[in-house]
Design a protein around this motif. Structure first.
Motif, PDB file in Angstrom:
ATOM      1  N   ALA A   1      12.494  -5.654  -0.164  1.00 11.13           N
ATOM      2  CA  ALA A   1      12.289  -5.608  -1.614  1.00 11.13           C
ATOM      3  C   ALA A   1      11.042  -6.406  -2.005  1.00 11.13           C
ATOM      4  N   ARG A   2      10.856  -7.588  -1.393  1.00  9.42           N
ATOM      5  CA  ARG A   2       9.657  -8.389  -1.687  1.00  9.42           C
ATOM      6  C   ARG A   2       8.389  -7.644  -1.294  1.00  9.42           C
ATOM      7  N   LEU A   3       8.409  -7.025  -0.120  1.00 13.00           N
ATOM      8  CA  LEU A   3       7.239  -6.274   0.322  1.00 13.00           C
ATOM      9  C   LEU A   3       6.971  -5.075  -0.589  1.00 13.00           C
ATOM     10  N   ALA A   4       8.023  -4.396  -1.002  1.00 12.10           N
ATOM     11  CA  ALA A   4       7.855  -3.243  -1.896  1.00 12.10           C
ATOM     12  C   ALA A   4       7.259  -3.679  -3.229  1.00 12.10           C
ATOM     13  N   ARG A   5       7.705  -4.810  -3.761  1.00 12.26           N
ATOM     14  CA  ARG A   5       7.140  -5.316  -5.026  1.00 12.26           C
ATOM     15  C   ARG A   5       5.682  -5.720  -4.827  1.00 12.26           C
ATOM     16  N   ARG A   6       5.412  -6.432  -3.745  1.00 13.26           N
ATOM     17  CA  ARG A   6       4.062  -6.922  -3.482  1.00 13.26           C
ATOM     18  C   ARG A   6       3.074  -5.772  -3.301  1.00 13.26           C
ATOM     19  N   HIS A   7       3.520  -4.686  -2.694  1.00  9.44           N
ATOM     20  CA  HIS A   7       2.630  -3.576  -2.377  1.00  9.44           C
ATOM     21  C   HIS A   7       2.964  -2.321  -3.187  1.00  9.44           C
TER      22      HIS A   7
ATOM     23  N   LEU B   1       1.972   1.586  -2.366  1.00  5.21           N
ATOM     24  CA  LEU B   1       3.037   2.556  -2.082  1.00  5.21           C
ATOM     25  C   LEU B   1       2.971   3.722  -3.068  1.00  5.21           C
ATOM     26  N   LYS B   2       2.639   3.419  -4.320  1.00  6.36           N
ATOM     27  CA  LYS B   2       2.523   4.495  -5.315  1.00  6.36           C
ATOM     28  C   LYS B   2       1.358   5.411  -4.953  1.00  6.36           C
ATOM     29  N   ARG B   3       0.215   4.845  -4.589  1.00  4.02           N
ATOM     30  CA  ARG B   3      -0.946   5.661  -4.228  1.00  4.02           C
ATOM     31  C   ARG B   3      -0.657   6.517  -2.987  1.00  4.02           C
ATOM     32  N   LEU B   4       0.040   5.952  -2.035  1.00  8.00           N
ATOM     33  CA  LEU B   4       0.379   6.717  -0.821  1.00  8.00           C
ATOM     34  C   LEU B   4       1.321   7.873  -1.129  1.00  8.00           C
ATOM     35  N   GLY B   5       2.156   7.699  -2.148  1.00  7.22           N
ATOM     36  CA  GLY B   5       3.107   8.756  -2.513  1.00  7.22           C
ATOM     37  C   GLY B   5       2.494   9.860  -3.348  1.00  7.22           C
ATOM     38  N   GLU B   6       1.273   9.681  -3.821  1.00 12.42           N
ATOM     39  CA  GLU B   6       0.639  10.701  -4.683  1.00 12.42           C
ATOM     40  C   GLU B   6       0.032  11.808  -3.871  1.00 12.42           C
TER      41      GLU B   6
END
Length: 66
Positions: free
Chosen positions: A51-57, A61-66
């Motif tokens: 969860a910490r890594l997901a918040r930090r990045h 992660l959003k750009r990779l999902g686009e």
């Protein structure tokens, strides 16, 4: 039920055997509970790290999902 064999020194085996005797349990039941508790704590720890890594990045992660 699946089996798991743990190789322990006499000293390592004595501790759960003594505790089992004192509590009216079995060494197997104590070991099973210890494994369950360890896995629960590890799941919590790893989940918190993820969860910490997901918040930090989050942006990455959003750009990779686009």
């Amino acid at each position: 039920m699946n089996e798991l064999t743990l190789r322990m020194s006499p000293a390592e085996h004595a501790e759960p055997a003594d505790l089992a005797d004192a509590t009216g349990s079995t060494a197997e039941a104590l070991a099973r509970e210890a494994v369950r508790e360890h896995l629960r704590r590890e799941r919590e720890r790893i989940g918190a790290q993820a969860a910490r890594l997901a918040r930090r990045h989050a942006g990455l992660l959003k750009r990779l999902g686009e």
